[in-house]
Design an enzyme around this catalytic site. Structure first.
Site, PDB file in Angstrom:
ATOM      1  N   LYS A  64     -68.791   6.746  72.522  1.00  0.00           N
ATOM      2  CA  LYS A  64     -69.835   5.854  72.647  1.00  0.00           C
ATOM      3  C   LYS A  64     -70.876   6.620  73.668  1.00  0.00           C
ATOM      4  CE  LYS A  64     -66.469   2.203  73.356  1.00  0.00           C
ATOM      5  NZ  LYS A  64     -65.920   1.221  74.299  1.00  0.00           N
ATOM      6  N   GLY A  65     -70.447   7.589  74.392  1.00  0.00           N
ATOM      7  CA  GLY A  65     -71.481   8.143  75.340  1.00  0.00           C
ATOM      8  C   GLY A  65     -72.961   8.456  74.852  1.00  0.00           C
ATOM      9  N   GLU A 120     -74.670  14.961  71.660  1.00  0.00           N
ATOM     10  CA  GLU A 120     -73.465  14.640  72.766  1.00  0.00           C
ATOM     11  C   GLU A 120     -74.146  14.406  74.183  1.00  0.00           C
ATOM     12  OE1 GLU A 120     -70.586  14.160  73.371  1.00  0.00           O
ATOM     13  OE2 GLU A 120     -69.291  15.680  72.884  1.00  0.00           O
ATOM     14  N   ASP A 124     -68.196  19.058  79.072  1.00  0.00           N
ATOM     15  CA  ASP A 124     -67.294  19.096  80.147  1.00  0.00           C
ATOM     16  C   ASP A 124     -66.521  20.418  79.869  1.00  0.00           C
ATOM     17  OD1 ASP A 124     -65.748  18.882  82.312  1.00  0.00           O
ATOM     18  OD2 ASP A 124     -65.387  16.681  82.107  1.00  0.00           O
ATOM     19  N   ASP A 180     -69.922   6.752  80.966  1.00  0.00           N
ATOM     20  CA  ASP A 180     -69.012   5.683  81.797  1.00  0.00           C
ATOM     21  C   ASP A 180     -67.989   6.082  82.830  1.00  0.00           C
ATOM     22  OD1 ASP A 180     -67.223   6.457  79.686  1.00  0.00           O
ATOM     23  OD2 ASP A 180     -66.054   4.577  80.426  1.00  0.00           O
ATOM     24  N   ARG A 186     -72.766   2.539  81.841  1.00  0.00           N
ATOM     25  CA  ARG A 186     -73.496   3.053  80.724  1.00  0.00           C
ATOM     26  C   ARG A 186     -74.766   2.784  80.904  1.00  0.00           C
ATOM     27  NH1 ARG A 186     -69.566   5.520  77.139  1.00  0.00           N
ATOM     28  NH2 ARG A 186     -67.615   4.521  77.089  1.00  0.00           N
TER      29      ARG A 186
HETATM   30  P1  IMP Z   1     -65.097  17.430  77.159  1.00  0.00           P
HETATM   31  O1  IMP Z   1     -64.030  17.489  76.012  1.00  0.00           O
HETATM   32  O2  IMP Z   1     -64.332  17.773  78.353  1.00  0.00           O
HETATM   33  O3  IMP Z   1     -66.066  18.395  77.135  1.00  0.00           O
HETATM   34  O4  IMP Z   1     -65.564  15.967  77.475  1.00  0.00           O
HETATM   35  C1  IMP Z   1     -66.029  15.491  76.565  1.00  0.00           C
HETATM   36  C2  IMP Z   1     -66.290  13.815  76.771  1.00  0.00           C
HETATM   37  O5  IMP Z   1     -65.741  13.391  77.892  1.00  0.00           O
HETATM   38  C3  IMP Z   1     -67.705  13.426  77.110  1.00  0.00           C
HETATM   39  O6  IMP Z   1     -68.373  13.302  75.737  1.00  0.00           O
HETATM   40  C4  IMP Z   1     -67.563  12.136  77.682  1.00  0.00           C
HETATM   41  O7  IMP Z   1     -67.602  10.916  76.995  1.00  0.00           O
HETATM   42  C5  IMP Z   1     -66.544  12.632  78.663  1.00  0.00           C
HETATM   43  N1  IMP Z   1     -66.756  12.849  80.024  1.00  0.00           N
HETATM   44  C6  IMP Z   1     -66.896  14.475  80.356  1.00  0.00           C
HETATM   45  N2  IMP Z   1     -67.356  14.378  81.728  1.00  0.00           N
HETATM   46  C7  IMP Z   1     -67.830  13.463  81.987  1.00  0.00           C
HETATM   47  C8  IMP Z   1     -68.505  12.770  83.022  1.00  0.00           C
HETATM   48  O8  IMP Z   1     -68.659  13.540  84.233  1.00  0.00           O
HETATM   49  N3  IMP Z   1     -68.776  11.350  83.185  1.00  0.00           N
HETATM   50  C9  IMP Z   1     -68.215  10.403  81.987  1.00  0.00           C
HETATM   51  N4  IMP Z   1     -67.635  10.990  81.004  1.00  0.00           N
HETATM   52  C10 IMP Z   1     -67.287  12.332  80.843  1.00  0.00           C
END
Ligand code: IMP
Length: 202
Positions: A64-65, A120, A124, A180, A186
């Site tokens: 959803k982000g 995206e 993270d 979120d 959001r």
């Molecule tokens: P990744 O797979 O660790 O790169 O994380 C991807 C998803 O985790 C992102 O698309 C976000 O939806 C969520 N996410 C990662 N870091 C944050 C944060 O700091 N705040 C909120 N959502 C996060």
């Protein structure tokens, strides 16, 4: 505008905007202001417009982000773009990545031969993006690039080429502008960190 200009960038960064007082009580610090986000998106939009001129661009938002980012970014791109969305399972109420990605909603159409720009909210660990890129590459698009509003510095667990990055931020948990915590925050128009107490309330 005179009136808005009277509020300095610094003040804007530390003073809650009154956007949603109940939410803003939980905010510790505004990292990126609404104005900074919009200025950056205008820049990225111009760059994308130049890079894709004469091609058929499909913007794929990761729900959803990315829903807020998609709405704003797409309007800064001055090309006849198409849009689609994928939904993937997120963290829920936790703040650490599991590395497990589940597709909850897939694209509506076949994307073979199309120029895809994956939109995206945040990179993270990079695991979500890594999974999505592999998955989409398998569908044989003409090209596949990524635009991420935020990239946390130095904590990616996989190497990723993100062509368009809005801001590099420290590896802290952030909310707002589509991001979120437990499905809230959001709708804040800026990016902020939460006060430690906020994590205990849900
Ligand atoms: P990744 O797979 O660790 O790169 O994380 C991807 C998803 O985790 C992102 O698309 C976000 O939806 C969520 N996410 C990662 N870091 C944050 C944060 O700091 N705040 C909120 N959502 C996060």
């Amino acid at each position: 505008m005179e009136g808005r200009g009277a509020l300095s960038e610094i003040e804007e960064a530390v003073v809650p905007t009154g956007h949603a007082p109940e939410l803003e009580r939980e905010i510790e610090r505004v990292l990126i202001t609404e104005r900074e986000i919009q200025d950056k998106l205008r820049e990225l939009g111009e760059q994308i417009t130049r890079d894709y001129r004469g091609r058929e661009l499909l913007l794929v938002g990761v729900l959803k982000g990315a829903f807020v980012l998609m709405a704003d970014l797409s309007r800064y791109i001055h090309l006849p773009v198409e849009t689609d969305f994928m939904a993937v399972a997120s963290y829920g109420a936790a703040t650490k990545t599991s590395g497990v990605v589940r597709i909850l909603k897939d694209l509506d159409h076949d994307v073979e031969g199309q120029d895809i720009l994956l939109v995206e909210d945040i990179v993270d660990s990079g695991l979500t993006l890594n999974y999505l890129l592999k998955n989409l590459r398998g569908r044989r698009p003409a090209s596949l690039e990524v635009c991420a509003l935020l990239k946390k510095t130095g904590i990616q667990r996989v190497h990723l080429d993100v062509r368009y990055v809005g801001f590099e931020i420290p590896p802290e948990f952030v909310v707002g502008y589509g991001l979120d915590f437990a499905e809230k925050f959001r709708n804040l128009p800026y990016i902020a960190t939460l006060r430690p107490e906020a994590y205990g309330d849900v």
